[in-house]
Design a protein around this motif. Sequence first.
Motif, short mmCIF file in Angstrom:
data_model
loop_
_atom_site.label_atom_id
_atom_site.label_comp_id
_atom_site.label_asym_id
_atom_site.label_seq_id
_atom_site.Cartn_x
_atom_site.Cartn_y
_atom_site.Cartn_z
N VAL A 93 0.84 -1.20 0.00
CA VAL A 93 0.00 0.00 0.00
C VAL A 93 0.88 1.25 0.00
O VAL A 93 2.10 1.17 0.16
CB VAL A 93 -0.95 0.00 1.22
N ALA A 94 0.25 2.41 -0.15
CA ALA A 94 0.97 3.68 -0.19
C ALA A 94 1.93 3.78 0.99
O ALA A 94 1.58 3.47 2.12
CB ALA A 94 -0.02 4.83 -0.17
N GLY A 95 3.16 4.19 0.68
CA GLY A 95 4.18 4.36 1.71
C GLY A 95 5.10 3.15 1.85
O GLY A 95 6.20 3.27 2.39
N ASP A 96 4.66 1.98 1.38
CA ASP A 96 5.52 0.79 1.41
C ASP A 96 6.66 0.96 0.41
O ASP A 96 6.50 1.60 -0.63
CB ASP A 96 4.74 -0.48 1.06
N HIS A 97 7.79 0.35 0.73
CA HIS A 97 8.94 0.43 -0.17
C HIS A 97 9.08 -0.89 -0.94
O HIS A 97 9.18 -1.96 -0.34
CB HIS A 97 10.23 0.71 0.60
N ILE A 98 9.09 -0.79 -2.26
CA ILE A 98 9.23 -1.95 -3.15
C ILE A 98 10.66 -1.96 -3.69
O ILE A 98 11.14 -0.95 -4.20
CB ILE A 98 8.25 -1.87 -4.34
N SER A 99 11.31 -3.11 -3.57
CA SER A 99 12.65 -3.26 -4.14
C SER A 99 12.71 -4.57 -4.91
O SER A 99 11.85 -5.45 -4.75
CB SER A 99 13.72 -3.21 -3.04
N GLU A 100 13.74 -4.69 -5.75
CA GLU A 100 13.92 -5.88 -6.58
C GLU A 100 15.40 -6.20 -6.63
O GLU A 100 16.24 -5.32 -6.76
CB GLU A 100 13.38 -5.61 -7.98
N LYS A 101 15.72 -7.47 -6.48
CA LYS A 101 17.09 -7.95 -6.62
C LYS A 101 17.03 -9.33 -7.25
O LYS A 101 16.36 -10.22 -6.75
CB LYS A 101 17.79 -8.02 -5.26
N ALA A 102 17.73 -9.47 -8.38
CA ALA A 102 17.77 -10.75 -9.11
C ALA A 102 16.36 -11.26 -9.41
O ALA A 102 16.06 -12.44 -9.25
CB ALA A 102 18.59 -11.78 -8.34
N ARG A 103 15.46 -10.34 -9.80
CA ARG A 103 14.08 -10.62 -10.20
C ARG A 103 13.19 -11.06 -9.03
O ARG A 103 12.06 -11.49 -9.23
CB ARG A 103 14.02 -11.61 -11.37
N THR A 104 13.67 -10.93 -7.81
CA THR A 104 12.85 -11.17 -6.63
C THR A 104 12.37 -9.82 -6.12
O THR A 104 13.17 -8.90 -5.95
CB THR A 104 13.61 -11.93 -5.53
N PHE A 108 10.55 -7.40 -3.22
CA PHE A 108 10.46 -7.27 -1.78
C PHE A 108 9.55 -6.10 -1.43
O PHE A 108 9.58 -5.07 -2.10
CB PHE A 108 11.85 -6.98 -1.18
N ILE A 109 8.76 -6.27 -0.39
CA ILE A 109 7.97 -5.17 0.16
C ILE A 109 8.49 -4.93 1.57
O ILE A 109 8.43 -5.83 2.41
CB ILE A 109 6.47 -5.48 0.17
N ASN A 110 9.03 -3.74 1.79
CA ASN A 110 9.63 -3.39 3.08
C ASN A 110 10.62 -4.46 3.54
O ASN A 110 10.68 -4.83 4.71
CB ASN A 110 8.54 -3.16 4.13
N GLY A 111 11.41 -4.97 2.58
CA GLY A 111 12.46 -5.94 2.89
C GLY A 111 12.03 -7.39 2.92
O GLY A 111 12.86 -8.29 3.01
N LYS A 112 10.72 -7.67 2.82
CA LYS A 112 10.21 -9.05 2.86
C LYS A 112 9.95 -9.54 1.44
O LYS A 112 9.22 -8.89 0.68
CB LYS A 112 8.92 -9.09 3.67
N PRO A 113 10.52 -10.71 1.05
CA PRO A 113 10.27 -11.20 -0.32
C PRO A 113 8.81 -11.58 -0.53
O PRO A 113 8.19 -12.19 0.34
CB PRO A 113 11.18 -12.43 -0.42
N VAL A 114 8.28 -11.19 -1.70
CA VAL A 114 6.88 -11.48 -2.00
C VAL A 114 6.67 -12.18 -3.34
O VAL A 114 5.63 -12.82 -3.53
CB VAL A 114 5.99 -10.22 -1.95
N ALA A 115 7.61 -12.06 -4.27
CA ALA A 115 7.40 -12.66 -5.59
C ALA A 115 8.69 -12.73 -6.37
O ALA A 115 9.59 -11.92 -6.19
CB ALA A 115 6.37 -11.85 -6.38
N LYS A 116 8.75 -13.69 -7.26
CA LYS A 116 9.87 -13.84 -8.19
C LYS A 116 9.32 -13.60 -9.60
O LYS A 116 8.34 -14.24 -10.01
CB LYS A 116 10.47 -15.24 -8.08
N ALA A 117 9.92 -12.68 -10.33
CA ALA A 117 9.49 -12.37 -11.69
C ALA A 117 10.16 -13.30 -12.69
O ALA A 117 11.37 -13.53 -12.61
CB ALA A 117 9.80 -10.91 -12.02
N LYS A 118 9.38 -13.79 -13.63
CA LYS A 118 9.92 -14.63 -14.69
C LYS A 118 10.57 -13.75 -15.76
O LYS A 118 10.29 -12.55 -15.85
CB LYS A 118 8.78 -15.45 -15.31
N VAL A 119 11.43 -14.33 -16.56
CA VAL A 119 12.11 -13.61 -17.64
C VAL A 119 11.22 -13.48 -18.86
O VAL A 119 11.22 -12.46 -19.54
CB VAL A 119 13.44 -14.32 -18.01
N GLN A 120 10.42 -14.53 -19.11
CA GLN A 120 9.55 -14.49 -20.28
C GLN A 120 8.20 -15.13 -19.96
O GLN A 120 8.07 -15.92 -19.03
CB GLN A 120 10.19 -15.18 -21.48
N SER A 121 7.21 -14.78 -20.77
CA SER A 121 5.86 -15.32 -20.61
C SER A 121 5.82 -16.76 -21.12
O SER A 121 6.77 -17.24 -21.74
CB SER A 121 4.86 -14.47 -21.40
#
Length: 133
Positions: free
Chosen positions: A55-66, A68-81
Amino acid sequence: MINVSPSLPYWAIWLERGVMPTRGEIIVFDPPPSALLDAHFGEEPKPFAKKVLGVAGDHISEKARTYFINGKPVAKAKVQSRNGEKLALGPTGTIPRGCYYVGTDHVDGFDSRYGAIGWICRPRVLGVGRAIL
């Protein structure tokens, strides 16, 4: 609404129109237009339903396609569909007011981890979904 996607474990969702969701609730929204969306869901896709993970104010980050929301991993992004199209990464940074990071636990979920969806902001929100079946 009927959910035809395997990204959520419910197949029937009651839509409460005009209600803004909170963290953990199901958000129902009109997906943003994109060529990728058209290729997979047609030129007039039905509304999407996902969980509000950020939600608003949360910090979203990404490392190696993973993602994170506020430092907690939430999803891994695929390279292709599943059809081989390259999948661009979604936005990172602080979620602006009136916007949400939406997602699912499903490995093939098409959600905020991808640029074609990104953050979902107030004008696209139809309401809150309540799982009924």
